[in-house]
Structures are given as C-alpha cells and as structure tokens.
Design an enzyme around this catalytic site. Structure first.
Site, PDB file in Angstrom:
ATOM      1  N   LYS A 161       0.838  -1.004   0.308  1.00 40.13           N
ATOM      2  CA  LYS A 161       0.380   0.065  -0.100  1.00 40.13           C
ATOM      3  C   LYS A 161       1.104   1.279   0.034  1.00 40.13           C
ATOM      4  CE  LYS A 161      -1.751  -1.720   4.218  1.00 40.13           C
ATOM      5  NZ  LYS A 161      -2.146  -2.431   4.285  1.00 40.13           N
ATOM      6  N   ARG A 183     -10.479   1.709   8.024  1.00 39.27           N
ATOM      7  CA  ARG A 183      -9.591   0.014   8.738  1.00 39.27           C
ATOM      8  C   ARG A 183     -11.321  -0.696   9.611  1.00 39.27           C
ATOM      9  NH1 ARG A 183      -4.348  -0.024   8.401  1.00 39.27           N
ATOM     10  NH2 ARG A 183      -3.421  -2.126   8.943  1.00 39.27           N
ATOM     11  N   ARG A 207      11.899  -6.864   5.405  1.00 43.04           N
ATOM     12  CA  ARG A 207      12.338  -5.164   5.534  1.00 43.04           C
ATOM     13  C   ARG A 207      11.942  -4.817   7.518  1.00 43.04           C
ATOM     14  NH1 ARG A 207       6.662  -1.355   5.271  1.00 43.04           N
ATOM     15  NH2 ARG A 207       6.041  -2.996   7.003  1.00 43.04           N
ATOM     16  N   ARG A 244      11.073  -2.164  11.856  1.00 44.05           N
ATOM     17  CA  ARG A 244       9.942  -1.046  12.293  1.00 44.05           C
ATOM     18  C   ARG A 244       9.394  -2.976  13.784  1.00 44.05           C
ATOM     19  NH1 ARG A 244       5.169  -0.169   8.181  1.00 44.05           N
ATOM     20  NH2 ARG A 244       3.496  -1.247   9.952  1.00 44.05           N
ATOM     21  N   ARG A 280      -1.764  -9.139  12.693  1.00 43.40           N
ATOM     22  CA  ARG A 280      -1.557  -8.116  11.887  1.00 43.40           C
ATOM     23  C   ARG A 280      -2.603  -9.074  10.875  1.00 43.40           C
ATOM     24  NH1 ARG A 280       4.490  -5.341  10.404  1.00 43.40           N
ATOM     25  NH2 ARG A 280       2.718  -4.669   9.053  1.00 43.40           N
TER      26      ARG A 280
HETATM   27  P1  AP5 Z   1       4.380  -1.369   2.036  1.00 44.43           P
HETATM   28  O1  AP5 Z   1       3.997  -0.961   1.264  1.00 44.43           O
HETATM   29  O2  AP5 Z   1       4.668  -0.708   3.228  1.00 44.43           O
HETATM   30  O3  AP5 Z   1       3.753  -2.208   2.163  1.00 44.43           O
HETATM   31  P2  AP5 Z   1       1.854  -1.621   3.092  1.00 44.43           P
HETATM   32  O4  AP5 Z   1       1.027  -2.937   2.382  1.00 44.43           O
HETATM   33  O5  AP5 Z   1       1.890  -0.590   3.008  1.00 44.43           O
HETATM   34  O6  AP5 Z   1       2.334  -2.835   5.029  1.00 44.43           O
HETATM   35  P3  AP5 Z   1       2.315  -1.691   6.150  1.00 44.43           P
HETATM   36  O7  AP5 Z   1       3.044  -2.349   7.000  1.00 44.43           O
HETATM   37  O8  AP5 Z   1       2.669  -0.649   5.611  1.00 44.43           O
HETATM   38  O9  AP5 Z   1       0.713  -2.502   6.413  1.00 44.43           O
HETATM   39  P4  AP5 Z   1       0.218  -2.050   7.566  1.00 44.43           P
HETATM   40  O10 AP5 Z   1      -1.486  -1.987   6.417  1.00 44.43           O
HETATM   41  O11 AP5 Z   1       0.381  -3.807   8.894  1.00 44.43           O
HETATM   42  O12 AP5 Z   1       0.629  -1.544   8.517  1.00 44.43           O
HETATM   43  P5  AP5 Z   1      -0.345   0.074   8.672  1.00 44.43           P
HETATM   44  O13 AP5 Z   1       1.391   1.221   8.928  1.00 44.43           O
HETATM   45  O14 AP5 Z   1      -0.925   0.791   8.087  1.00 44.43           O
HETATM   46  O15 AP5 Z   1       5.482  -3.212   1.292  1.00 44.43           O
HETATM   47  C1  AP5 Z   1       5.846  -3.569   2.730  1.00 44.43           C
HETATM   48  C2  AP5 Z   1       7.379  -3.950   1.425  1.00 44.43           C
HETATM   49  O16 AP5 Z   1       6.894  -4.746   1.011  1.00 44.43           O
HETATM   50  C3  AP5 Z   1       8.732  -3.052   2.050  1.00 44.43           C
HETATM   51  O17 AP5 Z   1       9.386  -3.547   2.315  1.00 44.43           O
HETATM   52  C4  AP5 Z   1       7.867  -2.817   0.215  1.00 44.43           C
HETATM   53  O18 AP5 Z   1      10.209  -2.132  -0.006  1.00 44.43           O
HETATM   54  C5  AP5 Z   1       7.999  -4.023  -0.010  1.00 44.43           C
HETATM   55  N1  AP5 Z   1       7.714  -4.385  -1.321  1.00 44.43           N
HETATM   56  C6  AP5 Z   1       6.423  -3.306  -2.040  1.00 44.43           C
HETATM   57  N2  AP5 Z   1       5.643  -4.190  -2.815  1.00 44.43           N
HETATM   58  C7  AP5 Z   1       6.491  -5.211  -3.508  1.00 44.43           C
HETATM   59  C8  AP5 Z   1       6.426  -6.039  -4.385  1.00 44.43           C
HETATM   60  N3  AP5 Z   1       6.193  -5.509  -5.735  1.00 44.43           N
HETATM   61  N4  AP5 Z   1       7.839  -6.664  -4.023  1.00 44.43           N
HETATM   62  C9  AP5 Z   1       8.148  -7.602  -3.156  1.00 44.43           C
HETATM   63  N5  AP5 Z   1       8.544  -6.080  -2.170  1.00 44.43           N
HETATM   64  C10 AP5 Z   1       7.719  -5.267  -2.138  1.00 44.43           C
HETATM   65  O19 AP5 Z   1      -0.609   0.031  10.054  1.00 44.43           O
HETATM   66  C11 AP5 Z   1       0.271   0.167  11.633  1.00 44.43           C
HETATM   67  C12 AP5 Z   1      -0.528  -0.611  12.764  1.00 44.43           C
HETATM   68  O20 AP5 Z   1      -0.739   1.173  12.975  1.00 44.43           O
HETATM   69  C13 AP5 Z   1      -1.537  -0.722  12.457  1.00 44.43           C
HETATM   70  O21 AP5 Z   1      -1.021  -2.678  12.596  1.00 44.43           O
HETATM   71  C14 AP5 Z   1      -2.385  -0.559  13.956  1.00 44.43           C
HETATM   72  O22 AP5 Z   1      -2.094  -0.974  14.861  1.00 44.43           O
HETATM   73  C15 AP5 Z   1      -2.715   0.421  13.070  1.00 44.43           C
HETATM   74  N6  AP5 Z   1      -3.151   1.342  12.693  1.00 44.43           N
HETATM   75  C16 AP5 Z   1      -3.031   2.006  11.467  1.00 44.43           C
HETATM   76  N7  AP5 Z   1      -4.049   2.565  11.025  1.00 44.43           N
HETATM   77  C17 AP5 Z   1      -5.593   1.842  11.459  1.00 44.43           C
HETATM   78  C18 AP5 Z   1      -6.938   2.595  11.524  1.00 44.43           C
HETATM   79  N8  AP5 Z   1      -6.612   3.376  10.869  1.00 44.43           N
HETATM   80  N9  AP5 Z   1      -7.475   2.353  12.543  1.00 44.43           N
HETATM   81  C19 AP5 Z   1      -6.057   1.610  13.793  1.00 44.43           C
HETATM   82  N10 AP5 Z   1      -5.225   1.680  13.209  1.00 44.43           N
HETATM   83  C20 AP5 Z   1      -4.034   1.387  12.670  1.00 44.43           C
HETATM   84 MG    MG Z   2       2.355   0.975   5.189  1.00 47.02          MG
END
Ligand code: AP5
Ligand code: MG
Length: 188
Positions: A13, A88, A127, A133, A144
């Site tokens: 994402k 979410r 990562r 992280r 997650r």
């Molecule tokens: P990346 O692009 O970072 O993927 P992502 O989908 O953004 O993954 P996240 O880990 O950020 O998702 P998440 O939903 O768990 O985290 P969030 O921060 O939203 O890519 C991941 C890795 O893969 C990178 O190293 C990238 O380089 C690599 N990659 C990308 N594309 C690739 C490809 N095609 N091939 C190979 N490698 C690739 O949430 C974190 C926490 O915050 C949650 O658990 C929760 O506690 C809290 N939170 C966030 N939002 C909310 C909300 N709305 N409500 C309540 N709690 C929330």
């Molecule tokens: Mg993300």
C-alpha cells in the site's frame, strides 16, 4: 479523485501510494505513518498507542478518527485524497463517508492489492532487517493478518456494493503493479 488502497500488511500500500500520489497529485493519508510519527515524537498519544501497534491490534477509533478529521480539514482544498490503511473497520468507513459528504466529496475508486500470505511474510521479515519497524516480526505479523481478515477485509463489501472496488494482483515488480493500477485509474 479520492482513492482508498486496501490490502493486508505488506501488500505494498505505502509503496504504490507514493507512486500514485505523485502521478495524480493527490494527498497521501496513511494512518500507520501518522501513528508512527506520534510514537517517534513521543507525544502523549504516541506513548499510549505504542503497545497496541507493537502487538498488531488496531488503535482505538477515538484516536484515529480525531487525527483523520484534522488531516482532512487541513487538506480539503487539495486535488484529492489517497487513503492508505484507513478505513480499517465499519465504523471508520461510516465516519469517512460522513466527513467526505460534509465537504461534498466522495470516494471515486477502491484498489484492493491481493498478495499471498507467504509473499507478505517474506516482505515483512525482509523489511524488519532493514528498517526495524517494531511491529515487523513473525508474532505481530500473525496478529496483524488476523485483524486484517476479521475487521478490515469485511469493509471491502461496503465499497463493492457501490461498484467501486478493483482487485489488483499485488505480486510482481513494483512498476508492473503500478502499471496495473494506473490502467484502472486512467479510466476513472
Ligand atoms: P509496503 O508498501 O510498506 O506495504 P504496506 O501494505 O504499506 O504494509 P504495511 O506494513 O505498512 O501495512 P499495515 O497495514 O500492516 O501497516 P500500517 O502502517 O497501515 O511494503 C511492505 C514491504 O514490501 C516494504 O519493504 C516494500 O519495500 C516491500 N514491497 C512492496 N511492494 C513490493 C513488491 N511488489 N515486491 C517485493 N517487495 C515489495 O498500520 C500499522 C499499525 O498501525 C496497525 O497494525 C494498527 O495498529 C495501526 N493502525 C494503522 N491504521 C489504523 C487505523 N485506521 N485504525 C486503527 N489502527 C490503525
Ligand atoms: Mg504501509
């Protein structure tokens, strides 16, 4: 254009969001990034939420919604929003509808990035070695994923009922995936 990017942890994402906002001149709203910023700045909110984030559960709607409201208000004159990691759960989706309607805005498209669990695991563990992280570890990833499938994935129906959802194969080269997304957005 107002977009939502859905997908499990590690689906790409954030990676795709950076490319999309650049091309379509949108404002990127990642609740994960905003929450991590609170943690790294050691604000009151940051201290309160670090344990929750590091355990893989969702931060309370109360905290997230306040943050979102301020962000949308501050950026309401922009070209459009790209929501990444929000909404979410159903309550967050309802609130987003209301906040946008108050500004006479709507979600135009929802992109769902589909990636198999083994690729997600490989990406997150890779990562964890590079960025450190705190929620990028095997145990938290399991939680997650569980939270994604039980609370977030059901929200997709809220948008597919409106005919807004497009599923994209999120496995492969980053630029190829981006092309798949652009070919859909160029038709919107
Ligand atoms: P990346 O692009 O970072 O993927 P992502 O989908 O953004 O993954 P996240 O880990 O950020 O998702 P998440 O939903 O768990 O985290 P969030 O921060 O939203 O890519 C991941 C890795 O893969 C990178 O190293 C990238 O380089 C690599 N990659 C990308 N594309 C690739 C490809 N095609 N091939 C190979 N490698 C690739 O949430 C974190 C926490 O915050 C949650 O658990 C929760 O506690 C809290 N939170 C966030 N939002 C909310 C909300 N709305 N409500 C309540 N709690 C929330
Ligand atoms: Mg993300």
């Amino acid at each position: 254009m107002n977009l939502i990017l859905f997908g499990p942890p590690g689906a790409g994402k954030g990676t795709q969001a950076a490319l999309i906002v650049d091309k379509y001149k949108l404002v990127h709203l990642s609740t994960g990034d905003l929450l991590r910023h609170e943690m790294s700045s050691s604000t009151e909110l940051g201290k309160e939420i670090s344990e929750i984030i590091n355990s893989g559960k969702l931060v309370s709607d109360h905290h997230v919604l306040k943050m979102i409201k301020i962000f949308i208000e501050n950026n309401k004159k922009s070209n459009g929003f790209l929501f990444d990691g929000f909404p979410r759960n159903q309550d967050q989706a309802n609130l987003l509808d209301k906040l946008l309607a108050d500004l006479d805005l709507k979600i135009t498209s929802v992109i769902l990035l589909e990636v198999d669990k083994e690729s997600l695991r490989e990406r997150i563990l890779s990562r964890s070695q590079k960025e450190g992280r705190a929620d990028d570890n095997e145990e938290t990833l399991i939680k997650r994923l569980e939270v994604y499938f039980s609370e977030t994935e059901p929200v997709i129906a809220h948008y597919s009922n409106k005919g807004l959802v497009k599923s994209i194969d999120g496995v492969g080269e980053i630029n190829d995936i981006n092309q798949r997304i652009n070919s859909i957005l160029d038709l919107v």
